[in-house]
Scaffold this motif. Structure first.
Motif, PDB file in Angstrom:
ATOM      1  N   UNK A  11      53.454 -88.489  34.119  1.00 23.09           N
ATOM      2  CA  UNK A  11      54.905 -88.375  34.084  1.00 23.09           C
ATOM      3  C   UNK A  11      55.471 -88.342  35.503  1.00 23.09           C
ATOM      4  N   UNK A  12      56.739 -88.680  35.616  1.00 27.11           N
ATOM      5  CA  UNK A  12      57.396 -88.594  36.916  1.00 27.11           C
ATOM      6  C   UNK A  12      57.429 -87.148  37.393  1.00 27.11           C
ATOM      7  N   UNK A  13      57.558 -86.220  36.455  1.00 27.01           N
ATOM      8  CA  UNK A  13      57.562 -84.803  36.827  1.00 27.01           C
ATOM      9  C   UNK A  13      56.262 -84.421  37.523  1.00 27.01           C
ATOM     10  N   UNK A  14      55.146 -84.993  37.064  1.00 31.88           N
ATOM     11  CA  UNK A  14      53.838 -84.672  37.638  1.00 31.88           C
ATOM     12  C   UNK A  14      53.611 -85.351  38.979  1.00 31.88           C
ATOM     13  N   UNK A  15      54.413 -86.353  39.304  1.00 33.26           N
ATOM     14  CA  UNK A  15      54.173 -87.153  40.516  1.00 33.26           C
ATOM     15  C   UNK A  15      55.183 -86.928  41.629  1.00 33.26           C
ATOM     16  N   UNK A 346      63.237 -85.110  29.523  1.00 28.56           N
ATOM     17  CA  UNK A 346      63.054 -85.469  28.112  1.00 28.56           C
ATOM     18  C   UNK A 346      63.008 -86.986  27.943  1.00 28.56           C
ATOM     19  N   UNK A 347      63.892 -87.692  28.646  1.00 25.63           N
ATOM     20  CA  UNK A 347      63.921 -89.151  28.551  1.00 25.63           C
ATOM     21  C   UNK A 347      62.643 -89.763  29.110  1.00 25.63           C
ATOM     22  N   UNK A 348      62.133 -89.177  30.202  1.00 26.58           N
ATOM     23  CA  UNK A 348      60.907 -89.701  30.792  1.00 26.58           C
ATOM     24  C   UNK A 348      59.725 -89.502  29.854  1.00 26.58           C
ATOM     25  N   UNK A 349      59.678 -88.352  29.173  1.00 25.75           N
ATOM     26  CA  UNK A 349      58.602 -88.116  28.205  1.00 25.75           C
ATOM     27  C   UNK A 349      58.667 -89.140  27.079  1.00 25.75           C
ATOM     28  N   UNK A 350      59.872 -89.400  26.568  1.00 27.12           N
ATOM     29  CA  UNK A 350      60.031 -90.402  25.516  1.00 27.12           C
ATOM     30  C   UNK A 350      59.643 -91.781  25.984  1.00 27.12           C
ATOM     31  N   UNK A 354      56.615 -94.453  24.511  1.00 29.87           N
ATOM     32  CA  UNK A 354      57.008 -95.724  23.907  1.00 29.87           C
ATOM     33  C   UNK A 354      55.861 -96.739  23.808  1.00 29.87           C
ATOM     34  N   UNK A 355      55.039 -96.934  24.852  1.00 33.36           N
ATOM     35  CA  UNK A 355      53.942 -97.909  24.726  1.00 33.36           C
ATOM     36  C   UNK A 355      52.946 -97.532  23.624  1.00 33.36           C
ATOM     37  N   UNK A 356      52.698 -96.225  23.457  1.00 30.59           N
ATOM     38  CA  UNK A 356      51.775 -95.781  22.421  1.00 30.59           C
ATOM     39  C   UNK A 356      52.344 -96.099  21.039  1.00 30.59           C
TER      40      UNK A 356
END
Length: 438
Positions: A11-15, A346-350, A354-356
């Protein structure tokens, strides 16, 4: 260790991380040393990439020098960025102890969003920093250092800033301070046409004031700055002349308005400098605004006749009638920042899921096509039975394998995390055994 190829990207949060120095953590001398000008940016960005920073934006202003980056290992990247800043400044790494701030994840997003919303400025609500963030974003895109990930972060930060300015009175906070400064300058000088102004350093509120006075007739402006590239950029923006810092004391008598915003360890203007200038002016009044912390102008100047020295605290007292409104607007804007950060995460998690979801849908379609292809004349009832069996075959086997692996630990207790996830995904209520139903 690289992530499994089948897993979604981190996630972007993790990076994400931010690291740098601002007017709260470091003096002007150190911030000037860390300043990365436009000519240095390409090589500096290239070095950051070599250090493992995947995407980056450098925000370098009079009040702050900050790197926002994305990296697979943000804490490692942050330490390398610190070293890179020290090397670019030609200073020992140890000089940055206690001078740099570092934030990761949601805290980094919160800080970036707050900067764009002008909640981290010396004067809350000033508009300069938003333009500076936009310029840094544009340069990063042009140099290829900002991609889709950091671009989404910055788009969200700019949207947050827009919302803060449209839904709260945060923009009026700086307007009231600048209005107070313009009012005092007008009372001291009377008119601005024909007046000459000197701005030392590019403090955000000082630049805003000069632009305000330009709209009221001020057209003779000179810029002085310890860093030539920064001074050149500000002079081009204001349509101003340049003046070397060493020449300021000797030329001081020629200016009716002096605005400073460096905040170095030593005053830029001493009491004797201003005293000599006033004598050369035959004691014509001069308006001085010290927008720096710590102050740039010797406090002894307050005792000189015809020197009207004001700092930000003075202007805040003049504009005190709006203090409660400013506090309320600041609190409301802070709430917006928190809301926008949560919304972005929340949007980044969604987005990562999406690819999955797409792969799952494609897999289901493949199974359906295979059933119809193998038995083209099959009835709907039989087709759906076969489809259900095939879709559940692999997941059922994996769940049984997981259960077997954990049999010793679980001993028939609550379902595994994987089983719980399946129940949650498909909205399943756990069905009891026959004994449980009796």
């Amino acid at each position: 260790m690289p992530a499994d190829a089948s897993s979604p990207p981190a996630s972007l949060e993790a990076r994400i991380f931010v690291t740098g120095a601002n007017h709260r953590t470091a003096g002007q001398e150190l911030r000037d040393a860390l300043f990365v000008d436009a000519k240095q940016l390409p090589s500096f960005y290239a070095h950051l990439h070599e250090l493992g920073v995947d995407e980056a934006m450098v925000l370098a202003t009079c009040d702050r020098v900050m790197v926002t980056g994305l990296a697979a290992e943000p804490e490692v990247a942050q330490r390398r960025v610190r070293t890179a800043l020290a090397e670019a400044a030609g200073i020992a790494d140890a000089r940055l102890d206690n001078a740099l701030f570092t934030l990761h994840g949601a805290d980094a997003l919160d800080h970036l969003f707050a900067i764009a919303s002008s909640l981290e400025s010396q004067v809350v609500g000033e508009p300069e920093v938003l333009g500076q963030v936009k310029d840094a974003y544009r340069r990063g895109v042009e140099l290829g250092t900002i991609g889709g990930g950091l671009g989404r972060v910055l788009d969200a930060a700019l949207a947050c800033a827009k919302r803060a300015r449209t839904e709260t009175a945060i923009g009026e906070c700086a307007v009231s301070i600048v209005s107070a400064a313009a009012q005092v300058a007008r009372e001291v000088l009377g008119r601005f046409d024909g007046a000459r102004a000197l701005i030392i350093g590019g403090a955000e509120i000082g630049v805003t004031l000069i632009e305000r006075l330009k709209g009221e007739g001020l057209d003779q402006i000179t810029v002085a700055d310890p860093l030539a590239p920064r001074g050149e950029a500000l002079a081009a923006r204001l349509g101003a002349h340049r003046l070397g810092m060493a020449d300021v004391p000797g030329r001081l008598a020629g200016f009716d308005i002096v605005v400073t915003g460096l905040g170095g360890r030593e005053p830029v203007l001493r009491g004797t400098d201003v005293d000599v200038a006033l004598r050369a002016r035959r004691f014509r009044p001069v308006f001085l605004l010290d927008a720096a912390v710590p102050p740039d102008i010797d406090r002894a100047v307050r005792g000189l006749d015809d020197a009207y020295l004001f700092d930000l605290h003075d202007l805040e007292r003049i504009a005190l009638t709006g203090q409660e409104k400013r506090n309320q607007a600041t609190a409301e804007a802070r709430n917006i920042v928190e809301d926008e950060v949560a919304r972005f995460l929340a949007a980044d998690s969604g987005r990562r899921a999406a690819p999955v979801v797409a792969d799952l849908r494609a897999h289901f379609e493949d199974v359906r096509d295979a059933v119809l292809r193998e038995q083209p004349g099959i009835s709907a009832d039989e087709a759906t039975r076969l489809l259900v069996n095939r879709l559940l075959h692999a997941p059922s086997r994996v769940l049984r394998d997981i259960a077997a692996d954990r049999a010793q630990a679980e001993k028939g207790g609550e379902p595994s995390a994987e089983a719980g996830l399946i129940q949650r995904l498909f909205g399943l209520a756990r069905r009891g055994t026959k004994d449980e139903k009796k």
